[in-house]
Design an enzyme around this catalytic site. Sequence first.
Site, PDB file in Angstrom:
ATOM      1  N   PHE A  38       0.855  -1.189   0.000  1.00  0.00           N
ATOM      2  CA  PHE A  38       0.000   0.000   0.000  1.00  0.00           C
ATOM      3  C   PHE A  38       0.890   1.238   0.000  1.00  0.00           C
ATOM      4  O   PHE A  38       1.774   1.376   0.847  1.00  0.00           O
ATOM      5  CB  PHE A  38      -0.921   0.038   1.225  1.00  0.00           C
ATOM      6  CG  PHE A  38      -1.836   1.227   1.230  1.00  0.00           C
ATOM      7  CD1 PHE A  38      -3.065   1.179   0.586  1.00  0.00           C
ATOM      8  CD2 PHE A  38      -1.460   2.411   1.850  1.00  0.00           C
ATOM      9  CE1 PHE A  38      -3.912   2.284   0.566  1.00  0.00           C
ATOM     10  CE2 PHE A  38      -2.296   3.533   1.827  1.00  0.00           C
ATOM     11  CZ  PHE A  38      -3.526   3.461   1.192  1.00  0.00           C
ATOM     12  N   ASP A  63       9.212   2.679   1.476  1.00  0.00           N
ATOM     13  CA  ASP A  63       8.073   3.465   1.948  1.00  0.00           C
ATOM     14  C   ASP A  63       7.920   3.238   3.448  1.00  0.00           C
ATOM     15  O   ASP A  63       7.407   2.214   3.884  1.00  0.00           O
ATOM     16  CB  ASP A  63       6.813   3.057   1.178  1.00  0.00           C
ATOM     17  CG  ASP A  63       5.598   3.897   1.574  1.00  0.00           C
ATOM     18  OD1 ASP A  63       5.698   4.671   2.551  1.00  0.00           O
ATOM     19  OD2 ASP A  63       4.553   3.776   0.900  1.00  0.00           O
ATOM     20  N   LYS A  77       2.668  10.175   7.956  1.00  0.00           N
ATOM     21  CA  LYS A  77       1.889   9.805   9.142  1.00  0.00           C
ATOM     22  C   LYS A  77       2.344  10.511  10.429  1.00  0.00           C
ATOM     23  O   LYS A  77       1.923  11.606  10.681  1.00  0.00           O
ATOM     24  CB  LYS A  77       1.839   8.285   9.287  1.00  0.00           C
ATOM     25  CG  LYS A  77       0.994   7.652   8.154  1.00  0.00           C
ATOM     26  CD  LYS A  77       0.285   6.395   8.534  1.00  0.00           C
ATOM     27  CE  LYS A  77      -0.872   6.122   7.574  1.00  0.00           C
ATOM     28  NZ  LYS A  77      -0.528   5.303   6.421  1.00  0.00           N
TER      29      LYS A  77
HETATM   30  C1  LIG Z   1      -0.800   5.529   4.875  1.00  0.00           C
HETATM   31  C2  LIG Z   1       0.238   5.145   3.902  1.00  0.00           C
HETATM   32  C3  LIG Z   1       0.457   5.879   2.717  1.00  0.00           C
HETATM   33  C4  LIG Z   1      -0.443   7.010   2.294  1.00  0.00           C
HETATM   34  O1  LIG Z   1      -0.412   8.086   3.171  1.00  0.00           O
HETATM   35  P1  LIG Z   1      -1.542   9.220   3.099  1.00  0.00           P
HETATM   36  O2  LIG Z   1      -1.056  10.255   4.075  1.00  0.00           O
HETATM   37  O3  LIG Z   1      -2.827   8.585   3.516  1.00  0.00           O
HETATM   38  O4  LIG Z   1      -1.584   9.715   1.717  1.00  0.00           O
HETATM   39  C5  LIG Z   1       1.502   5.510   1.901  1.00  0.00           C
HETATM   40  N1  LIG Z   1       2.311   4.477   2.221  1.00  0.00           N
HETATM   41  C6  LIG Z   1       2.140   3.748   3.344  1.00  0.00           C
HETATM   42  C7  LIG Z   1       3.073   2.635   3.647  1.00  0.00           C
HETATM   43  C8  LIG Z   1       1.088   4.041   4.209  1.00  0.00           C
HETATM   44  O5  LIG Z   1       0.891   3.304   5.306  1.00  0.00           O
END
Ligand SMILES: *Cc1c(COP(=O)(O)O)cnc(C)c1O
Length: 385
Positions: A130, A215, A244
């Site tokens: 994700f 990520d 986050k």
């Molecule tokens: C939550 C998340 C995102 C997206 O972040 P947003 O602030 O909701 O756009 C991208 N990568 C990972 C691994 C995430 O957990």
Amino acid sequence: MIVPDARSLEFACAPKREPTFVRGSMATLWDDEGNEYIDCGASFGVGNVGHCNPAVVEALVAQARDLIHVGPVFGTTAKAAFVEKLRSVAPRNLSRVFLSNSGSEAVEAAIKFARAATGRKNIVAAMRGFHGRTMGALSATWRKDFREPFEPLVPGFVHVPFNDIEALEKAIDGDTAAVILEAVQGEGGVHIASPEYLPAAREACDRAGALLILDEVQTGMGRTGRLFAVERWGVEPDLLTLAKSLAGGVPIGATLATENVEHAFHGSHNSTFGGNPLACAAGSAAIEYTVKERLWERAERLGHEGIETLRALDLPSVREVRGLGLMIGIELRGKSAPVLQALQEEGILAIGAGSSVVRLLPPLVIPEDQWSFALDALGRVLQHG
Ligand SMILES: *Cc1c(COP(=O)(O)O)cnc(C)c1O
């Protein structure tokens, strides 16, 4: 034009009756009916330093009095201080910092930087991965139901099975701009990269001249028991995304890159609000607090206790308990939604990951008594599940 109820656009796996919150303090939330909850995931991994952490609040208030916004081409003392602070704790090879406003934006920037720096088009991502919901980030995201209604997405993306080194090596070639991976797949159900996987990804990228994007939007800032999860695998990514919990609850995104990536980059990318003084002031306070309190050690200890406690219950409704630090997934034999609902009635807020995993992402500052209470409640609820 119809303006839909904002809630109708939210996660389908969320419990049915959603509380409306008015206040938060560290790991506690209060709703508009005066009910108190322990947050074990309600902030979606944003609240590592807790709700309304006083250090963050003070920094925000002071910054709001001085300066709220100046466009990204101009410097501010708040931004300079934050970038310096972030660089001082980040993996050493990642000295370049681009600031934006969310995880998706941080990922978009990483994808754009990788394409522009390599002159190549293709991105290899992992199944169950994700990376966000804007078109580029969504193209790297795996889940069909997140993607399908919005197709066609950005071309050039392929997905390989996570933790399958051979499949990854096969997918990388001279047209690969980058591989994008999470060290622990969060939304995908808390799946941890094997010890060999990320080093193998690094080597395969090096052989093909491709870049490695890690990520850490969810795993970063102490969540997994290290300040950055990648420290456990001992690899150096070319690009690393954060968001986050980076600014203690204030929207922010950061894309860290090596000097080589910056030098090879050509083109233009920017964000009006990226690096704004408010987010930067909150970010500096959040990093300072995290380092001062060594929150990653707390995450490691409480996470280990939680995983051991849940495993020891040996519940028939539970297929597996897995996790790293305070990023815990409880894979059930049935659906997670009724368990989340029952937990909520006990005053514990958790979230799902897919349809059968209950995910715990409590603030790293959660007091021990609240954590024990939450684990007891989980045990009770799962016993009946
Ligand atoms: C939550 C998340 C995102 C997206 O972040 P947003 O602030 O909701 O756009 C991208 N990568 C990972 C691994 C995430 O957990």
